[in-house]
Motif scaffolding. Sequence first.
Motif: not given
Lengths: 379, 379
Positions: B43-46, B68-71, B96-97, B370-373
């Motif tokens: 889904h790529k969706c918050l 991963a960055q977006h979430f 990211l880490a 809702w936005n999709v990333y």
Amino acid sequence: MRVSDLMTPATLLDYDRLKANIRFMSARARDNGVSLRPHIKTHKCLEIAELQKNFGAAGIAASTIGEAQHFARNGFKDITLAVPIAQDKMPAIKQLAVRADLKILVDHPTSVSHLVSALKGTKMELDVLIKVDCAYGRSGVDPSKRSSIRLVERISKARRLRFAGLLTHGGHSYSATSEEGIIKAADDESQAVLQFASLLRKENPNLAPETISIGSTPTMMVRDVIADGITEVRPGNYVFFDYTQVALGMCRAYNCALTVLASVIGSFKDRLVVDAGATALSMDEGPTHIHPDCGYGKVFSDYEEGAFAKSTTITALSQEHGKVAIGRDSPLKKAKPGSRLRILPNHSCLTANLTDEYYVTSGAEVIDIWNVYRRRIVT
Amino acid sequence: MRVSDLMTPATLLDYDRLKANIRFMSARARDNGVSLRPHIKTHKCLEIAELQKNFGAAGIAASTIGEAQHFARNGFKDITLAVPIAQDKMPAIKQLAVRADLKILVDHPTSVSHLVSALKGTKMELDVLIKVDCAYGRSGVDPSKRSSIRLVERISKARRLRFAGLLTHGGHSYSATSEEGIIKAADDESQAVLQFASLLRKENPNLAPETISIGSTPTMMVRDVIADGITEVRPGNYVFFDYTQVALGMCRAYNCALTVLASVIGSFKDRLVVDAGATALSMDEGPTHIHPDCGYGKVFSDYEEGAFAKSTTITALSQEHGKVAIGRDSPLKKAKPGSRLRILPNHSCLTANLTDEYYVTSGAEVIDIWNVYRRRIVT
């Protein structure tokens, strides 16, 4: 920045090949005295459309409301929305027509009624092209039927609509298995619109079409001489080409400008796994009617030379993984995680639609980054 | 706003079905005492990930650096990057880490060497999971081999790396032709990781894996009881389902939450043309191993009831056109330009990756957007 510095999957665009492809098609149109209206659905990129314009393109064709709006906002005023319209697009079309010299497509009387209703009470006039079917069998009116003539009459009589001409697309060129098949599709394109134009003139000289527009990349590539009476050609894919065009014999691998750079993320005896999956390459199966085992794109052994890696087939794509079968003779037998592959997609239009940017390359250098506008509609 | 007000193609998301699907899978994990780590690549969706968290998801799995960055930037701290890593991702992984409690995947000694080099001179410690192949034949180590044990030892001895456990994915569940085949794939999943875990414990109690992670939507749907020893499940597709899941028998059409709304833009005796093409539905051919004539998605006659229109097949997609064959019995015989169709995609993950937003619906109402990333990498 160098290509080797890029994170993968990355969509690469070879600047010199792009320019050579644009120059070639512009010369073909110019030599034939026809307008070139490239279809920008292939690239969705302002910089590429600017290049096409600099080499002589007269206007653009777009496929979606989003594309048309984006290009209209950025200085492209002569736009044909080359997909038949439906009622829900009317408000957007009215907005677009304020900004741009817009031509729209119709192949059904219901659409004409919708247009007439939508324009009622405005002072706007819209240019309408009739979409003609040339044996592709997707959209378009049958050019041999009386009902098609009546559709033209209906448009030419409607308030606020102007009959602007005829348009066809020989999309069946893509299913041909030989150059003869593509030449046949090219003949179909010209004949369908020219015969319908002649019928219209005979019916009523006032119905003579101003624009007579044809085109697909294959039907343009096989045609040195464009038939008299054609005023415009609309190829799209030629800016990039792809493996489908290579298989059809329309170009060579060293003409292809768009590739996907992938990293090996898995190394096994019989296969590699790369980080280019369905979201990087698209699930287009490619020219399986010509090469049944073509896989989901071709891996280069040498991009500059246009050589493909032998015994190397992309056999499956999942969302972010590509599975690459490597036979005994594959030059990739020793590839390890971190090794890079350069892949020619089966269908560059769909591959382009999956990325946000092109990394524009000259040899091993990244000389620019260009945005891709892939919104279908704007809300 | 109402669904009927939307421009098409529009990607619709039924809120009640989405919530029911999320609730079902959460209950399945909770009843079995295992953690649920949904794969958000679907889904790529918050907003959807928030719902999954509210119903008890312990963390998320992601496929791309961009996801991963977006979430991570938006409050999701427990992230497994569930695709084996390659060298080019090291700088991004280090970044990211810092933000997230990141677990990464490895299945090759070369990747371990790259990780060790990348972390040299830092004070960072990274959690590493071993990807295990469970007969799917894509990524992962062979759990029966000594070399796989040596890979675990290598990680556990490496400075700055922590061996965090085992992960597998029974992706071959999708190529099964019967429920028995899917149950077999579910058995393969559990057995591969549990047997390897037992080998590791026998070799050296310090190598006992903390996390033992399995999962695909089909292997979760056929499993009321999850094997002892499994600590985590990672299905993704279940939030939406799609026609592939219907064909596999994993859900019914009325469970499917993601659909594409299309307008008829061409009406012919034998076919309709709609404005949902490859860029709206994806070229995924769907479950042709079960239903060879399934076409590129199924047209609903009644979405609420979950009924498909008979004698109606999406036979071809081009970039922005879909060709829908209508037989004599099709309820769409009278559709005209402007008529609307609601389509169940073959593969909802790829369909979702083609849109910028979900129109969240409740019956005929659009209750949210809702936005999709969908950026794969961030540059």
